[in-house]
Design an enzyme around this catalytic site. Structure first.
Site, short mmCIF file in Angstrom:
data_model
loop_
_atom_site.label_atom_id
_atom_site.label_comp_id
_atom_site.label_asym_id
_atom_site.label_seq_id
_atom_site.Cartn_x
_atom_site.Cartn_y
_atom_site.Cartn_z
N GLU A 79 34.81 16.95 42.21
CA GLU A 79 35.18 18.36 42.34
C GLU A 79 36.42 18.66 41.50
O GLU A 79 37.38 17.89 41.50
CB GLU A 79 35.48 18.66 43.81
CG GLU A 79 36.00 20.07 44.08
CD GLU A 79 36.49 20.25 45.49
OE1 GLU A 79 36.72 21.41 45.88
OE2 GLU A 79 36.68 19.25 46.21
N LYS A 144 30.07 26.88 44.88
CA LYS A 144 30.31 26.54 46.28
C LYS A 144 30.05 27.73 47.19
O LYS A 144 30.52 28.84 46.93
CB LYS A 144 31.75 26.03 46.46
CG LYS A 144 32.04 25.45 47.82
CD LYS A 144 33.45 24.87 47.87
CE LYS A 144 33.72 24.23 49.22
NZ LYS A 144 35.09 23.70 49.32
N CYS A 197 32.77 19.47 48.24
CA CYS A 197 33.79 19.24 49.25
C CYS A 197 33.18 19.27 50.66
O CYS A 197 32.16 18.64 50.91
CB CYS A 197 34.92 20.25 49.08
SG CYS A 197 36.41 19.85 50.03
#
Length: 323
Positions: A79, A144, A197
């Site tokens: 990430e 995301k 994440c």
């Protein structure tokens, strides 16, 4: 009497654990496709340096060197490996990565940020925590969907946004959410479901893409949490998602835990914590549906409601009327 009630409770708990253990032994999914060589990159960039513009050239250098040293057909960077917007990454960096993976008929997944114009005149640009792909396949993008409160999105922004931005100084702390329905990425001959994440803490979100994908991949940066238990806990969360979906799950992280987890939730390889390196793994994607993939959280809700109902019935039947 009391002993009987205790025996019933213990028997019920044992039945739940035994049933879970028996169900976990069933092969709900099956292997699909040929083994895929994957390189998971762990850059180990200190959090205090990661967003420092002066450190950016070193960041590009270390990741291109790691990619050049990798052997996988699919190469995964963590990430925000490049903590800049996609258009700010030097062309030479991307060309070097492409030159490494294309001769293998492969692709690379790169964590960075993307930006879109405001939806309305006078509005704020939309920033996305993203991954982009380069290599043999067409360029693809994932943004995301589940954002971390106070880290990536600011609740009550008009009231406390100034505090988050000026006092805590969290970079890009007001981000936009990616489309909730994003298809798997077609990479290195495999269908890859990427999440970023702590998105893998949301089982329902993972199963949405797992239905159409054979290999989930998580990219993350847990350096925010230092040497606390958070990174280890995050790895355990990922193992639960692998077990729920019946698919292997691969993790590429900045400082750890970079790991490979089999479809039954067993961790089969990992890199040492807070080191720089490459985890080379060969994995076979899987297809099919576990009960959780098929029915999702509503099934768990029905089971929980049923247990509560029968517990309530049992309590009523055991209640002794007062004289």
């Amino acid at each position: 009497g009391a002993r009987r009630r205790v025996a019933v409770l213990l028997g019920g708990a044992l039945l739940v654990f035994a049933g879970g253990a028996a169900l976990a032994r069933i092969a709900w999914t099956s292997e699909a496709g040929a083994p895929l060589a994957v390189s998971l990159i762990q850059g180990n960039v200190a959090q205090e340096l990661k967003f420092d513009p002066e450190f950016a050239p070193r960041t590009y250098e270390l990741y291109t060197e790691l990619v050049a040293s990798s052997r996988g057909r699919l190469v995964v960077l963590p990430e925000s490996a490049f903590p800049v917007f996609a258009g700010e990454v030097p062309d030479a960096v991307l060309l070097r990565i492409i030159a490494t993976v294309v001769p293998r008929k492969g692709d690379a997944i790169i964590g960075l940020f993307t930006v879109e114009p405001p939806l309305e005149a006078g509005g704020m640009p939309r920033y996305y925590n993203s991954v982009v792909t380069v290599g043999t396949a067409r360029p693809q993008l994932y943004r995301k969907r589940h954002l971390v409160p106070f880290g990536e999105t600011i609740p009550l922004d008009p009231v406390i946004g100034w505090f988050i931005r000026k006092i805590l100084a969290i970079p890009i702390s007001s981000q936009a959410r990616g489309d909730p329905e994003q298809p798997p990425l077609e990479l290195a001959g495999e269908r890859v479901a990427v999440d970023i994440c702590y998105e893998d803490a949301f089982g329902a979100g993972i199963t949405t893409t797992a239905r159409d994908a054979r290999l989930p991949v998580n990219v993350t940066n847990d350096a925010w949490y230092g040497r606390s238990l958070a990174a280890l806990q995050h790895n355990q969360i990922a193992a639960m998602r692998a077990l729920e979906t019946g698919r292997p799950l691969l993790r590429a992280t900045n400082t750890g835990v970079t790991s490979a987890i089999e479809h039954d939730g067993r961790e089969i390889a990992r890199l040492p914590w807070f080191t720089r390196g490459i985890l080379e793994i060969e994995i076979v994607g899987r297809q099919g549906s576990t009960p959780y993939v098929r029915f999702g959280d509503p099934l768990a809700g029905v089971i929980a409601a049923a247990l509560l109902f029968f517990s309530w019935i049992g309590a009523r039947t055991r209640r002794v009327p007062r004289a």
